[in-house]
Scaffold this motif. Structure first.
Motif, PDB file in Angstrom:
ATOM      1  N   ASN A 211       0.832  -1.200   0.000  1.00  0.00           N
ATOM      2  CA  ASN A 211       0.000   0.000   0.000  1.00  0.00           C
ATOM      3  C   ASN A 211       0.872   1.256   0.000  1.00  0.00           C
ATOM      4  OD1 ASN A 211      -2.780  -1.164   0.367  1.00  0.00           O
ATOM      5  ND2 ASN A 211      -1.790  -2.008   2.180  1.00  0.00           N
ATOM      6  N   ARG A 212       0.335   2.298  -0.593  1.00  0.00           N
ATOM      7  CA  ARG A 212       0.961   3.622  -0.567  1.00  0.00           C
ATOM      8  C   ARG A 212      -0.002   4.574   0.134  1.00  0.00           C
ATOM      9  NH1 ARG A 212       2.904   5.375  -6.393  1.00  0.00           N
ATOM     10  NH2 ARG A 212       3.895   6.964  -5.099  1.00  0.00           N
TER      11      ARG A 212
ATOM     12  N   ALA B  64       1.276  -0.852  -6.860  1.00  0.00           N
ATOM     13  CA  ALA B  64       1.159  -1.131  -8.293  1.00  0.00           C
ATOM     14  C   ALA B  64      -0.004  -2.092  -8.446  1.00  0.00           C
ATOM     15  CB  ALA B  64       2.448  -1.738  -8.843  1.00  0.00           C
ATOM     16  N   ASP B  65      -1.143  -1.585  -8.902  1.00  0.00           N
ATOM     17  CA  ASP B  65      -2.365  -2.383  -8.984  1.00  0.00           C
ATOM     18  C   ASP B  65      -2.351  -3.214 -10.260  1.00  0.00           C
ATOM     19  OD1 ASP B  65      -4.753  -3.475  -8.408  1.00  0.00           O
ATOM     20  OD2 ASP B  65      -5.949  -1.700  -8.822  1.00  0.00           O
TER      21      ASP B  65
END
Length: 893
Positions: free
Chosen positions: A336-337, A372-373
């Motif tokens: 997560n970001r 990065a999804d």
């Protein structure tokens, strides 16, 4: 919001009615539609009015004049009631100041956490005063009801209430001090005194109706003031009775003040996930104060519960992991970001990325996003499978992916499967073929990479390669402007050809390189129908050109001729197995193999080789993509269709014929003719003759219309020389005749000799049969039909030796405008001869039974027109066709 009129209220003493502008608003007496308003307690009515005021922005509803004194107190009947007002759309709850602030920063609406709790509690039905048994620690107070039961020497039941001085008065016993004591202490005291004073008796003590306590609620609540609660009421009950906490009030710093001191309650530990067990019980004389909202932060993005959260009381900052816990944690465990939308020293918005340990301050907003999804480490199995599958890419191969054959649906195409692979350097996808049959047998394998998609084909998908939509796309005839199809779920209905994006891609490729699909264009498949686009080509439009490049053409005497994708060096036996094998009529001595050279430099020579495969050693022939195999048909004596015999045959029915078979041979196979047969009236129809007759009708109609144009042009030039003629009516009649000619269906009748005796004597009259011929032998008729310009048209009994003139005379003779010189006879065999009704024709030849005598109208009034001859010829052809059709219809029935 519309407020309905209320019933008249009684005025104050003295008869003065206060101004409606000064009186408090009240609820209407009837609901929309005329139903009476149910009786509600005053507190509930006040709650409803307050909600109306809050929804309208704080403005009181407009006063409504009271009903007239003579108005009835009951609602009028339905027929006299006015139409119910249109429902007012319910608007979403407006944003609070904090919600509007964060919505402007994040461009997404968020709600403040926890405030919906009170609205949901208020909507629920009120629970009973006390639920379950009371603990022994319950503090008894004034007006509590105590139930005492005495059993033993005496049997007594007492329901006592604690008096104002805090005592209980029990008969035969001194007063008990109850107020301020716990239930356990009072029970022990009563049991001990009953046992001592009333020997042999036992006391049982419980609490009946609880007392009411008054709690004052102040601060940021909807309805501040004194609220009456049960003795066991909590802070949540008091706040609910007060209408809940406003969104401008704090949920984390609620103060409870009273004789026993002051305490701060953090409701996040009750309705959220914060630790702690606050003391929510209220006591007589305490008050609840809700201070203004403290510092807030927003958590949005990929979390379980996005929202606006309040920081702990008197805490300027809070760690991000604490707020993530309040928001239900991030949806993904890692990767997560955290993007912080904060404020710098000059009040400007700032964006930065923070970690889970960072601390947030007032006005900060955090958006949780994936690092990065993208999907990583997987392969996909699609196409002709029970359901698309996802498998990990690590250590995966085709054999392990297809280890369970039950995931493949029945009837797969085993000669070729496709892997849609991503190039690691350029990220461009390309197709890579593999032998699916060898993989299923465990004789081959292919290592898989990340993001590979394995596509399996069905037999129906491969047969569609030779369909008319594909053939039209190869000619560049794909539907212009057709919308591109989007991938659909498995099991969805196939797309229509016009919506198939694969056909668009194929048409573009075929136009840009005409020679690329030359081996496919020469297939010669029939252009019949428009089967739907298979789902695999909807999901993967680029797959269609790739499969055509990998295909070999199987034509001729194969059970399923078509285009079959293969790998290089595939045996002919495997391709023929996919095509269902060869037919029984195949000539394996001259199988033609067409092949293009692998290196096409300059000219592209095409080699053709004749193969003798009568040994059926098909595996020895190795094929490559773009090859063509033509399996010819062996010469057979049997013709390609049946012949139908109907009527007076001994064994009528449908017969297959050999090449060159004649009518006399077929009559002999049918057992000959019956004694009632009339071979002179035989009806012989043939499809090729019918088509030529139909073309003659169309040609005659065109010539007739051209003659009409010429006559009209000549009349326009001649002026008034033909003024006495009804030229317009004649032209109209001619056009109608031309239209009738086009609509008429030709019989396709041929004049043949069907008498076996005559055929034996004159073999040159014996006709050769063709597939589809129809031979009808009628019974011997006994009538002659007269039609046309006679006084009494109809059928007359046959008389030996009579001529046409005799039959016309028996029908009443000719009409005034009859043209006897052009009369003709349609003989039973279909021939037409002059009837001989003229004065110099001596009555014509004798008429055989079953004939048709036609007497036409006299065309002399129209002799000056140039198309009289066309009309006469056309009428004769139509009469012959009609006579033939009537004979066929009568005999076949």
């Amino acid at each position: 919001m519309q407020i309905l009129p209320a019933l008249a209220q009684p005025g104050p003493p003295g008869g003065q009615v206060p101004s409606p502008l000064l009186s408090p608003p009240s609820l209407p007496s009837t609901l929309p539609g005329g139903l009476p308003m149910p009786v509600l307690p005053p507190a509930v009515q006040q709650d409803i009015l307050q909600r109306i005021l809050d929804a309208s922005g704080g403005a009181a509803p407009a006063p409504v004049a009271p009903a007239p004194s003579g108005a009835p107190a009951f609602p009028p009947p339905a027929s006299a009631r006015p139409a119910a007002p249109a429902p007012v759309p319910v608007l979403a709850e407006p944003l609070s100041q904090a919600e509007a602030f964060f919505a402007g920063r994040l461009d997404m609406p968020l709600r403040q956490f926890g405030y919906d709790t009170f609205r949901e509690m208020a909507a629920m039905p009120a629970p009973p005063t006390a639920v379950g048994s009371l603990p022994d620690s319950y503090i008894i107070g004034r007006d509590d009801e105590v139930l005492i039961g005495i059993r033993g020497r005496t049997r007594q039941n007492h329901t006592l209430r604690v008096t104002r001085d805090g005592t209980l008065l029990l008969p035969d016993l001194p007063p008990f001090i109850a107020a301020g004591r716990t239930l356990g202490e009072l029970r022990a005291d009563i049991q001990d005194r009953v046992a001592r004073e009333l020997g042999g008796s036992e006391a049982f003590v419980s609490i009946g109706q609880l007392r009411q306590i008054g709690v004052f609620i102040a601060g940021e609540v909807v309805r501040p003031g004194l609220q009456a609660l049960p003795a066991l009421g909590s802070v949540l009950d008091a706040l609910t009775l007060a209408g809940g906490v406003k969104k401008t009030g704090s949920l984390r710093a609620i103060r409870v003040e009273g004789p026993r001191g002051s305490r701060v309650i953090d409701l996040y530990s009750v309705i959220g996930s914060e630790p702690g067990q606050p003391d929510l019980m209220l006591r007589e004389g305490e008050r609840v104060v809700v201070p203004p909202l403290g510092a807030t932060v927003a958590v949005a993005g990929d979390v379980t519960r996005p929202g606006i959260y309040e920081l702990p009381a008197r805490a300027p900052t809070a760690p991000l992991d604490t707020l993530l816990r309040l928001a239900g944690e991030a949806l993904r465990p890692a990767g997560n970001r955290f993007l912080l939308h904060g404020t710098d020293a000059q009040g400007r918005r700032s964006l930065s990325e923070i970690g889970p340990g960072a601390r947030l301050r007032r006005g900060d907003a955090v958006v949780v996003q994936p690092g990065a999804d993208v999907v990583a480490g997987q392969v996909r199995l699609a196409g002709h499978v029970v359901a698309p599958l996802l498998r990990p890419a690590r250590g995966a191969g085709l054999r392990s992916l297809l280890a369970d054959p039950r995931i493949v649906r029945p009837d797969p195409y085993v000669r070729l499967g496709v892997v849609w692979r991503v190039d690691a350097a350029t990220r461009v996808r390309r197709f890579e073929a593999f032998d699916f049959g060898r993989v299923m047998q465990g004789r081959a394998d292919l290592p898989l990479r990340e993001d590979d998609e394995v596509i399996l084909l069905s037999q129906a998908d491969v047969l569609w390669l030779g369909s008319p939509p594909v053939q039209r796309a190869l000619r560049g005839e794909a539907t212009a402007g057709a919308p591109l199809a989007t991938p659909a779920a498995a099991g969805a209905a196939p797309a229509a050809p016009a919506d198939c994006a694969a056909l668009q891609a194929l048409a573009i490729a075929a136009r840009s390189s005409p020679v690329r699909f030359a081996h496919v264009r020469g297939a010669g498949f029939p252009d019949l129908g428009a089967p739907p686009c298979p789902q695999v080509f909807v999901d993967y439009p680029a797959l269609l050109p790739f499969l055509l490049d990998q295909s070999v053409l199987i034509s001729g005497e194969a059970r399923l001729p078509g285009l079959y994708p293969i790998l290089n060096d595939t045996g002919l036996d495997q391709v023929l197995a996919a095509a269902g094998g060869v037919t029984d009529t195949a000539d394996l001595s001259a199988v033609e193999l067409s092949r293009e050279p692998l290196e096409q430099a300059g000219a592209i020579p095409l080699s053709r080789t004749l193969l003798d495969l009568r040994s059926r050693n098909f595996a020895a022939i190795r094929l490559s993509p773009r090859d063509g195999i033509r399996i010819p048909r062996g010469f057979g004596d049997r013709d390609a269709g049946p012949v139908t015999l109907a009527g007076e045959f001994l064994r009528p029915g449908i017969y297959d014929i050999r090449r060159g078979e004649r009518l006399s041979e077929l009559i002999a196979r049918a057992g000959g003719l019956s004694p009632q047969a009339y071979p002179y009236g035989a009806v012989f129809t043939r499809e090729s003759v019918r088509q030529r007759q139909q073309e003659g009708f169309a040609r005659t109609a065109r010539e007739l219309e051209q003659s009409l144009i010429q006559v009209a042009a000549g009349q326009a030039v001649a002026g008034s020389r033909a003024g006495s003629m009804d030229l317009g009516g004649a032209i109209t009649a001619g056009r109608e005749l031309a239209s009738a000619l086009r609509d008429a269906r030709a019989a396709g009748r041929m004049v043949v000799e069907a008498n076996p005796v005559i055929l034996a004597a004159r073999p040159e009259l014996d006709v050769l049969l063709e597939p589809g011929d129809l031979i009808v032998i009628p019974k011997r008729p006994n009538e002659v039909t007269v039609v046309g310009a006679v006084l009494n048209p109809g059928s007359l009994q046959f008389s030996t030796g009579w001529k046409a003139n005799d039959y016309v005379r028996a029908s009443g003779g000719q009409q005034r405008f009859a043209d006897g010189s052009r009369a003709f006879v349609v003989l039973p065999n279909g021939q037409s001869v002059p009837a001989g009704l003229g004065a110099w024709q001596a009555g014509g030849p004798p008429i055989p039974p079953g004939s048709l005598v036609v007497v036409p109208q006299d065309p002399s009034p129209y002799e000056t027109w140039g198309f009289v001859r066309d009309l006469t010829q056309t009428l004769g052809q139509i009469s012959i066709s009609a006579a033939a059709l009537s004979v066929i219809a009568g005999q076949v029935k």
